[in-house]
Write an enzyme that holds these catalytic residues in place. Structure first.
Site, PDB file in Angstrom:
ATOM      1  N   SER A 119       0.851  -1.182   0.000  1.00  0.00           N
ATOM      2  CA  SER A 119       0.000   0.000   0.000  1.00  0.00           C
ATOM      3  C   SER A 119       0.885   1.229   0.000  1.00  0.00           C
ATOM      4  O   SER A 119       1.852   1.299   0.760  1.00  0.00           O
ATOM      5  CB  SER A 119      -0.891  -0.002   1.251  1.00  0.00           C
ATOM      6  OG  SER A 119      -1.727   1.146   1.278  1.00  0.00           O
ATOM      7  N   HIS A 133      -2.283   7.147  -4.944  1.00  0.00           N
ATOM      8  CA  HIS A 133      -2.471   6.031  -4.008  1.00  0.00           C
ATOM      9  C   HIS A 133      -2.529   4.744  -4.821  1.00  0.00           C
ATOM     10  O   HIS A 133      -3.067   4.707  -5.928  1.00  0.00           O
ATOM     11  CB  HIS A 133      -3.783   6.210  -3.226  1.00  0.00           C
ATOM     12  CG  HIS A 133      -4.330   4.930  -2.670  1.00  0.00           C
ATOM     13  ND1 HIS A 133      -5.354   4.223  -3.282  1.00  0.00           N
ATOM     14  CD2 HIS A 133      -3.992   4.215  -1.570  1.00  0.00           C
ATOM     15  CE1 HIS A 133      -5.628   3.147  -2.578  1.00  0.00           C
ATOM     16  NE2 HIS A 133      -4.813   3.114  -1.536  1.00  0.00           N
ATOM     17  N   ASN A 135      -2.753   0.209  -4.038  1.00  0.00           N
ATOM     18  CA  ASN A 135      -2.834  -0.864  -3.054  1.00  0.00           C
ATOM     19  C   ASN A 135      -3.142  -2.152  -3.792  1.00  0.00           C
ATOM     20  O   ASN A 135      -4.099  -2.212  -4.579  1.00  0.00           O
ATOM     21  CB  ASN A 135      -3.947  -0.545  -2.030  1.00  0.00           C
ATOM     22  CG  ASN A 135      -4.169  -1.671  -1.044  1.00  0.00           C
ATOM     23  OD1 ASN A 135      -4.659  -2.740  -1.387  1.00  0.00           O
ATOM     24  ND2 ASN A 135      -3.830  -1.426   0.203  1.00  0.00           N
ATOM     25  N   TYR A 136      -2.325  -3.183  -3.567  1.00  0.00           N
ATOM     26  CA  TYR A 136      -2.585  -4.501  -4.157  1.00  0.00           C
ATOM     27  C   TYR A 136      -2.385  -5.548  -3.068  1.00  0.00           C
ATOM     28  O   TYR A 136      -1.401  -5.514  -2.336  1.00  0.00           O
ATOM     29  CB  TYR A 136      -1.675  -4.753  -5.354  1.00  0.00           C
ATOM     30  CG  TYR A 136      -1.965  -3.770  -6.471  1.00  0.00           C
ATOM     31  CD1 TYR A 136      -3.128  -3.888  -7.233  1.00  0.00           C
ATOM     32  CD2 TYR A 136      -1.122  -2.696  -6.715  1.00  0.00           C
ATOM     33  CE1 TYR A 136      -3.434  -2.967  -8.219  1.00  0.00           C
ATOM     34  CE2 TYR A 136      -1.416  -1.770  -7.701  1.00  0.00           C
ATOM     35  CZ  TYR A 136      -2.573  -1.917  -8.448  1.00  0.00           C
ATOM     36  OH  TYR A 136      -2.879  -0.990  -9.412  1.00  0.00           O
ATOM     37  N   ARG A 137      -3.338  -6.492  -2.955  1.00  0.00           N
ATOM     38  CA  ARG A 137      -3.343  -7.390  -1.808  1.00  0.00           C
ATOM     39  C   ARG A 137      -3.913  -8.766  -2.171  1.00  0.00           C
ATOM     40  O   ARG A 137      -4.665  -8.927  -3.138  1.00  0.00           O
ATOM     41  CB  ARG A 137      -4.165  -6.780  -0.677  1.00  0.00           C
ATOM     42  CG  ARG A 137      -5.602  -6.488  -1.071  1.00  0.00           C
ATOM     43  CD  ARG A 137      -6.314  -5.574  -0.091  1.00  0.00           C
ATOM     44  NE  ARG A 137      -7.667  -5.258  -0.552  1.00  0.00           N
ATOM     45  CZ  ARG A 137      -7.955  -4.251  -1.367  1.00  0.00           C
ATOM     46  NH1 ARG A 137      -6.982  -3.459  -1.820  1.00  0.00           N
ATOM     47  NH2 ARG A 137      -9.193  -4.025  -1.760  1.00  0.00           N
ATOM     48  N   ARG A 316      -0.789  -2.302  13.180  1.00  0.00           N
ATOM     49  CA  ARG A 316       0.273  -1.301  13.277  1.00  0.00           C
ATOM     50  C   ARG A 316      -0.334   0.051  12.896  1.00  0.00           C
ATOM     51  O   ARG A 316      -0.421   0.411  11.724  1.00  0.00           O
ATOM     52  CB  ARG A 316       1.421  -1.681  12.351  1.00  0.00           C
ATOM     53  CG  ARG A 316       2.663  -0.844  12.548  1.00  0.00           C
ATOM     54  CD  ARG A 316       3.795  -1.394  11.699  1.00  0.00           C
ATOM     55  NE  ARG A 316       4.949  -0.522  11.717  1.00  0.00           N
ATOM     56  CZ  ARG A 316       5.859  -0.478  12.673  1.00  0.00           C
ATOM     57  NH1 ARG A 316       5.731  -1.277  13.713  1.00  0.00           N
ATOM     58  NH2 ARG A 316       6.876   0.354  12.595  1.00  0.00           N
ATOM     59  N   GLU A 318       0.572   3.171  13.133  1.00  0.00           N
ATOM     60  CA  GLU A 318       1.396   4.133  12.393  1.00  0.00           C
ATOM     61  C   GLU A 318       1.374   3.841  10.902  1.00  0.00           C
ATOM     62  O   GLU A 318       1.340   4.753  10.077  1.00  0.00           O
ATOM     63  CB  GLU A 318       2.834   4.114  12.923  1.00  0.00           C
ATOM     64  CG  GLU A 318       2.994   4.623  14.341  1.00  0.00           C
ATOM     65  CD  GLU A 318       2.668   6.104  14.474  1.00  0.00           C
ATOM     66  OE1 GLU A 318       2.858   6.849  13.499  1.00  0.00           O
ATOM     67  OE2 GLU A 318       2.207   6.514  15.558  1.00  0.00           O
ATOM     68  N   SER A 319       1.394   2.557  10.539  1.00  0.00           N
ATOM     69  CA  SER A 319       1.376   2.188   9.124  1.00  0.00           C
ATOM     70  C   SER A 319       0.003   2.416   8.509  1.00  0.00           C
ATOM     71  O   SER A 319      -0.119   2.855   7.363  1.00  0.00           O
ATOM     72  CB  SER A 319       1.803   0.725   8.950  1.00  0.00           C
ATOM     73  OG  SER A 319       3.131   0.535   9.382  1.00  0.00           O
TER      74      SER A 319
END
Length: 357
Positions: A119, A133, A135-137, A316, A318-319
């Protein structure tokens, strides 16, 4: 790096290898573009509930407010995570709402899962350079193992799917940039079937919509989810008469994910190179910060990934919140964006999404 479709590795391992390589390529590309700027901070981490990741984050030092930075980027993050564990009931409930086509069994104690993805969000300094932006998942739900049973070497997969997308969020509209971005992404989609880009583009326009503002977050791109071998609510069934071809096997959909991931650099860096050094005024900077306020509103109020991440044990934070800009602005009844201005040109396409290619 591209993992071949004939690989004998489990899909989760293939995805992990690919996103590690893609992260390195993208971060290196930005560091090469602006060698005088600070390097990305590389922060490797381990999740106590299972898994690992690496966050690569760019930010200029904030300890001296008198320093005026001239880096191309203001804030950026290119993160990967490879995590596993048990989804709690709250996360399963959210997942059922978001993935209505997924057969998720009921289990009060939760369901084992595996998720791997990349991401990224890039916020340039110049108001004429757009935010981007991507994102690949890949996601798996596996068969639960009873407490008195030994864990198998490889768990049975009950459900799997791929998702992702990319989108462009400018503060000032340059139509040639929009055409270039969409054309590059469309070309990557078209290798895998003619129906993908128009379906994914429409889905993106619908997903990245700020309902309480009656406008899109940006000028779109693509968005997709729940891609697997089964029927899909937004795509033609591969078994239907005269159906347009689309990838259905894990290897085919992974190949699509790779082509889209590999298209990121050529889709965005030429735009950034062209806009990063353009002169800008304090008024244009003000408008950029107002648009970033809208970005924050979408991510915190509507974004499924943010909401799911905040519900996942051991998340997480922060991430997850890396996507937010370093600076944003809100004004009461701002006059900026009124008809006849450069800002209004952007507002028009945010209110009425356009077909760019």
């Amino acid at each position: 790096m591209s993992t071949t479709a004939s690989s004998t590795k489990p899909m989760r391992d293939q995805v992990e290898d690919y996103i590690l390589s893609l992260q390195d390529q993208i971060v290196s590309a930005f560091e090469t573009l602006d060698p005088a700027a600070p390097r990305f901070k590389r922060d490797s981490w381990v999740r106590s509930q299972g898994g690992k990741g690496q966050s690569c984050v760019f930010a200029c030092p904030a300890d001296d407010s008198s320093i005026i930075h001239d880096s191309t980027l203001e804030k950026a993050g290119v993160n990967i995570s490879i995590v596993h564990g048990v989804l709690p009931p709250a996360a399963i409930k959210q997942m059922r709402a978001d993935h209505t086509s997924m057969p998720l069994p009921d289990r009060p104690e939760g369901l084992p899962f595996f998720a791997a993805g990349i991401s990224l969000v890039i916020h340039p300094r110049n108001p004429h350079a757009p935010t981007v932006h991507a994102n690949y998942r890949y996601f798996e739900i596996t068969e639960p193992v009873e407490k008195d049973q030994p864990a198998p070497e490889q768990s049975k997969v009950l459900a799997w799917w791929f998702g992702g997308g990319c989108d462009l969020t400018p503060s000032y509209l340059y139509e040639e940039d929009a055409v270039h971005f969409h054309t590059t992404i469309k070309n990557a989609c078209d290798k895998h079937g003619p129906q993908l880009y128009p379906k994914f583009k429409k889905w993106c326009d619908e997903y990245f919509y700020i309902t309480h503002r009656n406008e899109s977050r940006g000028i779109g791109g693509i968005f997709f989810d729940d891609l697997n071998e089964g029927p899909h609510a937004r795509l033609n069934s591969p078994n239907s008469t005269n159906a347009a071809p689309r990838p259905t096997s894990p290897a085919e959909i992974f190949s699509l994910m790779q082509d889209l991931g590999n298209a990121f650099i050529p889709s965005y860096l030429p735009i950034l190179k062209a806009r990063r050094s353009l002169p800008f005024t304090p008024s244009e900077r003000r408008w950029q910060l107002l648009r970033r306020g809208r970005y924050v509103e979408f991510n915190l109020v509507y974004d499924r990934g943010t909401k799911f991440g905040l519900m996942t044990p051991g998340a997480r934070i922060e991430s997850i919140l890396m996507s937010l800009p370093e600076t944003a602005r809100w004004e009461y009844m701002s006059e900026m964006g009124e008809e006849g201005t450069e800002e209004a040109k952007l507002v028009e396409v945010l209110k009425k999404p356009k077909e760019w290619v």
